[in-house]
Design a protein around this motif. Sequence first.
Motif, mmCIF file in Angstrom:
data_model
loop_
_atom_site.group_PDB
_atom_site.id
_atom_site.type_symbol
_atom_site.label_atom_id
_atom_site.label_comp_id
_atom_site.label_asym_id
_atom_site.label_seq_id
_atom_site.Cartn_x
_atom_site.Cartn_y
_atom_site.Cartn_z
ATOM 1 N N ASP A 110 0.867 -1.187 0.000
ATOM 2 C CA ASP A 110 0.000 0.000 0.000
ATOM 3 C C ASP A 110 0.894 1.224 0.000
ATOM 4 O OD1 ASP A 110 -2.143 1.766 0.376
ATOM 5 O OD2 ASP A 110 -2.414 1.266 2.492
ATOM 6 N N HIS A 174 -1.974 2.973 9.255
ATOM 7 C CA HIS A 174 -2.435 1.687 9.789
ATOM 8 C C HIS A 174 -1.360 0.619 9.671
ATOM 9 C CE1 HIS A 174 -2.911 0.564 5.500
ATOM 10 N NE2 HIS A 174 -3.181 1.844 5.367
ATOM 11 N N ALA A 205 1.751 1.413 7.621
ATOM 12 C CA ALA A 205 1.553 2.339 6.504
ATOM 13 C C ALA A 205 1.366 3.719 7.126
ATOM 14 C CB ALA A 205 0.336 1.938 5.691
ATOM 15 N N GLU A 207 0.765 7.610 6.456
ATOM 16 C CA GLU A 207 0.201 8.296 5.303
ATOM 17 C C GLU A 207 -0.432 9.646 5.632
ATOM 18 O OE1 GLU A 207 -3.226 6.393 3.459
ATOM 19 O OE2 GLU A 207 -3.117 4.757 4.882
ATOM 20 N N GLU A 239 2.317 8.223 1.102
ATOM 21 C CA GLU A 239 2.242 7.048 1.974
ATOM 22 C C GLU A 239 3.372 6.072 1.649
ATOM 23 O OE1 GLU A 239 -1.165 4.488 1.200
ATOM 24 O OE2 GLU A 239 -1.030 3.587 3.180
HETATM 25 CO CO CO Z 1 -3.007 3.007 3.495
#
Ligand code: CO
Length: 258
Positions: A110, A174, A205, A207, A239
């Motif tokens: 991600d 997250h 992650a 961001e 991110e």
């Molecule tokens: Co994310």
Amino acid sequence: MPSRQVVIHTGRELPGIRVAAQAAALVLEQLCGAVRPGVSTLELDQLDGKLIADTGGTSAFHGYLGYPAQTCISLNEEVVHGIGQATRIIVPGDLVSLDVGVQLDGFIGDNARTVCAGIEPTPEQESLLSATREGLAAGIAAAQGGNYVNDISRAVEESVSKNGFGIVRDFVGHGCGTKLHEAPEVPNFAQRARGARLQPGMVLAIEPMVNAGTHRVVVDPIDKWTVRTADGAPSAHFEHMVLITKDNAEILTWPKTV
Ligand code: CO
Ligand code: MF3
């Protein structure tokens, strides 16, 4: 996102997470390269689907809580979760936020980035972009084993607010790895509690979403996804996924293969 026990990834899981993160990084890099005036946001979304398929993966976002697109494409005052549309044509100077999630062999990558379409960003746009990048870098620098989640949150907030911008509070970073969203949440502003202790094997992650105006955002009442700044000012989003180690965090979403 449920607030439960933080997820620590084992040595058996980490190779798969690394591969998925690299796939997401490669796709994001290629997608950023395809941003130019005249392209529709739907074309970018379809290209993202193709680029993800080339990695052997699928979109980690499509179908997640009913999300209808492959990737999140958010222009100018759109903060996150924009949905590609055939009628939405990119024009020179648009700020284009791209958020790419890849699911590959049960692991998730991600990452997100904002680019300016076609021309150099204005000084105002450039300072928004660099403040957001610096906020992410400050968060990553604080993501060291032995620190706490709130050290990341505080570092991002301090970095961004010294530049006078609004840091979005309604959406957070997250844990990530075998699910798109794992515990813990990683807010981009300081909390009252210090949160979970950072331990080797945590993958986060981070961001920051940064608004040129106030931090306030509204969700589109019709599509129920697109998040916009309440005051219409532009927004940027960067991110990275990082692996917590004993020392410095390792960024898993630097594209290595292009
Ligand atoms: Co994310
Ligand atoms: N990077 C965003 C996040 O981690 C993208 C989620 S889009 C969704 O929350 F569609 F999957 F919700």
